[in-house]
Scaffold this motif. Structure first.
Motif, PDB file in Angstrom:
ATOM      1  N   GLN A 155      42.450  50.043  40.953  1.00  0.00           N
ATOM      2  CA  GLN A 155      43.755  48.992  41.323  1.00  0.00           C
ATOM      3  C   GLN A 155      42.596  47.729  42.121  1.00  0.00           C
ATOM      4  OE1 GLN A 155      45.933  51.461  44.502  1.00  0.00           O
ATOM      5  NE2 GLN A 155      47.052  52.451  43.010  1.00  0.00           N
ATOM      6  N   LYS A 156      41.825  47.626  42.618  1.00  0.00           N
ATOM      7  CA  LYS A 156      41.167  46.418  42.945  1.00  0.00           C
ATOM      8  C   LYS A 156      40.627  46.110  41.865  1.00  0.00           C
ATOM      9  CE  LYS A 156      39.434  48.210  47.321  1.00  0.00           C
ATOM     10  NZ  LYS A 156      38.583  48.690  48.541  1.00  0.00           N
ATOM     11  N   PHE A 165      41.644  45.701  38.885  1.00  0.00           N
ATOM     12  CA  PHE A 165      43.021  45.478  37.989  1.00  0.00           C
ATOM     13  C   PHE A 165      43.595  43.481  38.977  1.00  0.00           C
ATOM     14  CE2 PHE A 165      47.495  45.296  37.538  1.00  0.00           C
ATOM     15  CZ  PHE A 165      47.819  44.939  36.545  1.00  0.00           C
ATOM     16  N   HIS A 166      43.333  44.329  40.494  1.00  0.00           N
ATOM     17  CA  HIS A 166      44.005  42.854  41.024  1.00  0.00           C
ATOM     18  C   HIS A 166      43.190  41.882  40.638  1.00  0.00           C
ATOM     19  CE1 HIS A 166      47.523  44.718  42.466  1.00  0.00           C
ATOM     20  NE2 HIS A 166      47.007  45.865  43.325  1.00  0.00           N
ATOM     21  N   TYR A 167      41.697  42.358  40.766  1.00  0.00           N
ATOM     22  CA  TYR A 167      40.635  40.839  40.195  1.00  0.00           C
ATOM     23  C   TYR A 167      41.479  40.560  39.576  1.00  0.00           C
ATOM     24  CZ  TYR A 167      36.240  39.015  39.863  1.00  0.00           C
ATOM     25  OH  TYR A 167      35.417  37.684  39.577  1.00  0.00           O
ATOM     26  N   LYS A 221      42.923  40.164  37.378  1.00  0.00           N
ATOM     27  CA  LYS A 221      44.781  39.989  37.058  1.00  0.00           C
ATOM     28  C   LYS A 221      44.735  38.231  37.389  1.00  0.00           C
ATOM     29  CE  LYS A 221      49.627  40.652  37.954  1.00  0.00           C
ATOM     30  NZ  LYS A 221      50.700  41.385  38.871  1.00  0.00           N
ATOM     31  N   ALA A 222      43.990  37.904  38.453  1.00  0.00           N
ATOM     32  CA  ALA A 222      44.166  37.247  38.931  1.00  0.00           C
ATOM     33  C   ALA A 222      43.113  36.392  38.051  1.00  0.00           C
ATOM     34  CB  ALA A 222      43.329  37.027  41.090  1.00  0.00           C
TER      35      ALA A 222
END
Length: 109
Positions: free
Chosen positions: A9-10, A12-14, A16-17
């Motif tokens: 999840q981390k 993925f968020h990285y 995505k940003a």
């Protein structure tokens, strides 16, 4: 298992940003490239689609005059979007014998 999920999840968020940041950088680079094309030009002309798609670049050059072709088929509010604070002259070129814009839907105010 839970730890791996958190790591994914981390990541993925990285990512995505990072993608959002890269897209913004690409958009800004395209505007700068288009602006260089219009640099030192006091008159800019094109179709309404061309003007609207390069609006940021055109506005960055502060043109004296803007010419819009195919203007007889375009509604006025869309034409006004091509204006810049520096625009002194705005020319609309179009065939007056062409059909008027067709209204797809009407709104009652």
């Amino acid at each position: 298992m839970h730890h791996q999920k958190e790591l994914l999840q981390k990541a993925f968020h990285y990512l995505k940003a990072d993608v959002a940041h890269t897209r913004k950088n690409l958009h800004d680079a395209r505007i700068r490239a288009n602006t260089r094309v219009y640099e030192n030009k006091s008159v800019i002309g094109g179709t309404i689609v061309g003007c609207v798609s390069r609006l940021d670049a055109i506005r960055a050059t502060n043109p004296f005059a803007v010419l819009v072709e195919e203007a007889s088929e375009v509604l006025e509010p869309l034409l006004f979007s091509c204006l810049c604070p520096s625009t002194i002259k705005f020319e609309m070129i179009g065939d007056h014998l062409q059909l008027q814009p067709s209204v797809m839907q009407r709104f009652d105010y």
